[in-house]
Enzyme design. Structure first.
Site, PDB file in Angstrom:
ATOM      1  N   GLY A   1      -2.728   8.174  -4.370  1.00 49.13           N
ATOM      2  CA  GLY A   1      -2.073   9.551  -4.862  1.00 49.13           C
ATOM      3  C   GLY A   1      -0.907   9.761  -4.316  1.00 49.13           C
ATOM      4  N   ASP A   2      -0.084  10.617  -4.667  1.00 51.23           N
ATOM      5  CA  ASP A   2       1.136  11.271  -3.873  1.00 51.23           C
ATOM      6  C   ASP A   2       1.326  12.668  -4.803  1.00 51.23           C
ATOM      7  OD1 ASP A   2       3.489  10.508  -1.592  1.00 51.23           O
ATOM      8  OD2 ASP A   2       4.357  11.697  -3.260  1.00 51.23           O
TER       9      ASP A   2
ATOM     10  N   LYS B   1       1.006  -1.080   0.222  1.00 51.01           N
ATOM     11  CA  LYS B   1      -0.011  -0.020   0.057  1.00 51.01           C
ATOM     12  C   LYS B   1       0.780   1.225  -0.061  1.00 51.01           C
ATOM     13  CE  LYS B   1      -3.953   2.281   0.091  1.00 51.01           C
ATOM     14  NZ  LYS B   1      -3.326   3.033  -0.887  1.00 51.01           N
TER      15      LYS B   1
ATOM     16  N   LYS C   1       5.465   1.594  -3.029  1.00 51.06           N
ATOM     17  CA  LYS C   1       5.194   3.073  -3.877  1.00 51.06           C
ATOM     18  C   LYS C   1       5.526   2.915  -5.066  1.00 51.06           C
ATOM     19  CE  LYS C   1       4.787   7.162  -2.327  1.00 51.06           C
ATOM     20  NZ  LYS C   1       4.040   7.657  -1.020  1.00 51.06           N
TER      21      LYS C   1
HETATM   22  O1  2IT Z   1       3.015   8.869   1.439  1.00 56.13           O
HETATM   23  C1  2IT Z   1       1.771   8.529   1.812  1.00 56.13           C
HETATM   24  O2  2IT Z   1       1.533   8.154   2.814  1.00 56.13           O
HETATM   25  C2  2IT Z   1       0.885   8.764   0.609  1.00 56.13           C
HETATM   26  N1  2IT Z   1       1.149   9.230  -0.329  1.00 56.13           N
HETATM   27  C3  2IT Z   1      -0.454   8.166   0.709  1.00 56.13           C
HETATM   28  C4  2IT Z   1      -0.537   6.462   0.534  1.00 56.13           C
HETATM   29  C5  2IT Z   1      -1.878   5.861   0.338  1.00 56.13           C
HETATM   30  O3  2IT Z   1      -1.796   4.813  -0.045  1.00 56.13           O
HETATM   31  O4  2IT Z   1      -2.747   6.667   0.770  1.00 56.13           O
END
Ligand code: 2IT
Length: 451
Positions: free
Chosen positions: A168-169, A93, A129
């Site tokens: 997202g990021d 995740k 990621k």
């Molecule tokens: O850095 C992070 O925790 C995020 N970009 C969210 C990751 C997510 O799966 O909600």
């Protein structure tokens, strides 16, 4: 980093030798492993099981070509990544980042951090990621859609609601998630919660958009509470102007703090009246939606505010500093400016905003530091709640989500503080978060054998 333990030292050295040039990945491995010294000393069985060697090696790295056609009919080619880092406690995740400086080292640093962050939430999610070196700045909506569809046309075969759930990021918000979800569903013919941060009309969670920022402020509130202080009347320097800054600013306003700054790649805004009204909060969304990645127009819209081109906001005096932009925003120069201004609290909202050297300097000078993997975990925690909502074919109300988010952030703070205390480190949230996040992953890995 001053590491005494031979086992930890040798693992860090091997990571640097075997992953050449991936400096951000080296940085997080050094930061995390060096704070695990007391734990490793207590558990000699970890070395026998090569636990740390396995922890620093992603379970799977996927790299792929992303070809797409721009509005002028030219063929463009980007790199796509998904690093499935650790599935000991749940499906992979973590977000997808679209930014021109993305390369494997950035995705690996984020995936490694994510593993401990997700563990800290107390929820069953592993670490992953992904992303691309695609630059969304100035792209048309049609270009964004074509890029997202091409990206998902390869990624779809590697992910799934029980396998790997991206979100997202930087550079990936509700619009991009929508395009990617549409393409996934079309290719796989399955309607499932394979992505989080979706729109409310198709499985998204109420409150997910503001979750990261709200969570950061709850975490900061707990840090201040530990010293008998509250957010009421405090001045805050915030960086960035995207999703995380916006949620942070909104919750700070609700709790009576005054936000003095926001920033972008073009410079920073100083608003002596505070970024304090609904109109100003909404204008942050407009700035983001413009796709230009600049914050300067804020000073045109609100003339009391001043724009400082090319500068970062860390020299502004405040009670609390909350970096919300990107990695390594705060190096030695910025840390020295903060200490010179008598900074007391730094709560990290962006992932790894502080260099290891700056972190050590700030803490040695009495600044209380809330580390990102703990402070910004509210976003991914709500992502996991969204996964549960989708798996249960149900819909949660905003109040249900906010109540859980607040409790999760309190628990993360308390667990990090407790872990630090347990190992005789006092109130050190950096070490405590690493230790508490590590411990659960380590227990699961030890129980699951050599995999
Ligand atoms: O850095 C992070 O925790 C995020 N970009 C969210 C990751 C997510 O799966 O909600």
């Amino acid at each position: 980093m001053n590491v005494q333990n031979e086992y930890i030292k040798s693992v860090i050295e091997k990571v640097i030798a075997k992953n050449p040039g991936e400096v951000e990945f080296h940085q997080t491995v050094e930061e995390v492993l060096s704070s695990l010294e007391p734990v490793i000393a207590k558990h000699p069985e970890y070395e026998k099981a090569a636990l740390l060697e396995r922890l620093v090696e992603p379970e799977r790295v996927i790299m792929f070509r992303v070809p797409w056609v721009d509005d002028n009919g030219n063929v463009q080619v980007n790199k796509g990544y998904r690093v499935q880092f650790n599935s000991a406690i749940g499906p992979y995740k973590g977000g997808l980042r679209f930014a021109p400086n993305v390369y494997l080292g950035i995705i690996k640093f984020l995936g490694f951090e994510q593993t401990f962050k997700n563990s800290l939430t107390g929820l069953p999610i592993g670490g992953g990621k992904g992303g691309s070196d695609f630059d969304p700045t100035g792209k048309s909506d049609a270009e964004i859609m074509r890029f997202c569809q091409s990206f998902m046309t390869e990624l779809y075969r590697h992910i799934g609601a029980e396998t790997d759930v991206p979100a997202g990021d930087l550079g990936v918000g509700a619009r991009e998630i929508g395009y990617m979800f549409g393409q996934y569903k079309r290719l796989k013919n399955v309607y499932e919660g394979v992505l989080t941060g979706k729109g409310l009309a198709y499985g998204g969670l109420s409150g997910r958009t503001e979750a990261t920022g709200y969570g950061v402020v709850f975490f900061a509130r707990e840090m201040l509470k530990h010293f008998g202080e509250s957010l009421e009347g405090k001045t805050v320097v915030v960086s960035g102007f995207g999703n995380v800054s916006w949620g942070t600013v909104q919750k700070l306003n609700q709790l009576g703090a005054k936000v003095l700054t926001i920033s972008g790649p073009d410079g920073y805004i100083y608003d002596p009246d505070g970024v304090s009204t609904k109109e100003k909060e909404d204008f942050m969304l407009e700035l983001r939606a413009s796709g230009k990645n600049v914050c300067a127009p804020y000073a045109e819209k609100f003339p009391n505010a001043k724009f400082f081109p090319g500068e970062k906001p860390w020299g502004v005096k405040a009670d609390l500093y909350i970096p919300c932009a990107t990695q390594n925003e705060i190096g030695m120069k910025e840390a020295e400016a903060m200490v010179a201004n008598g900074a007391k609290f730094l709560c990290e909202a962006s992932n790894m905003p502080t260099t290891n050297e700056a972190m050590a300097y700030l803490m040695a000078n009495g600044v209380v530091l809330g580390p990102s993997k703990a402070a910004n975990a509210g976003g991914v925690a709500c992502s996991c709640i969204e996964m549960g909502q989708n798996a249960g074919h149900t819909v949660f109300s905003p109040d249900q989500v906010y109540a859980q988010l607040e409790q999760i952030m309190i628990n993360i703070h308390n667990n990090a503080a407790k872990a630090s205390e347990q190992y005789g480190l006092g109130y050190n949230l950096v070490a405590g978060a690493n230790i508490a996040g590590f411990q659960k992953v380590a227990d699961a890995m030890m129980a699951q054998g050599i995999v």
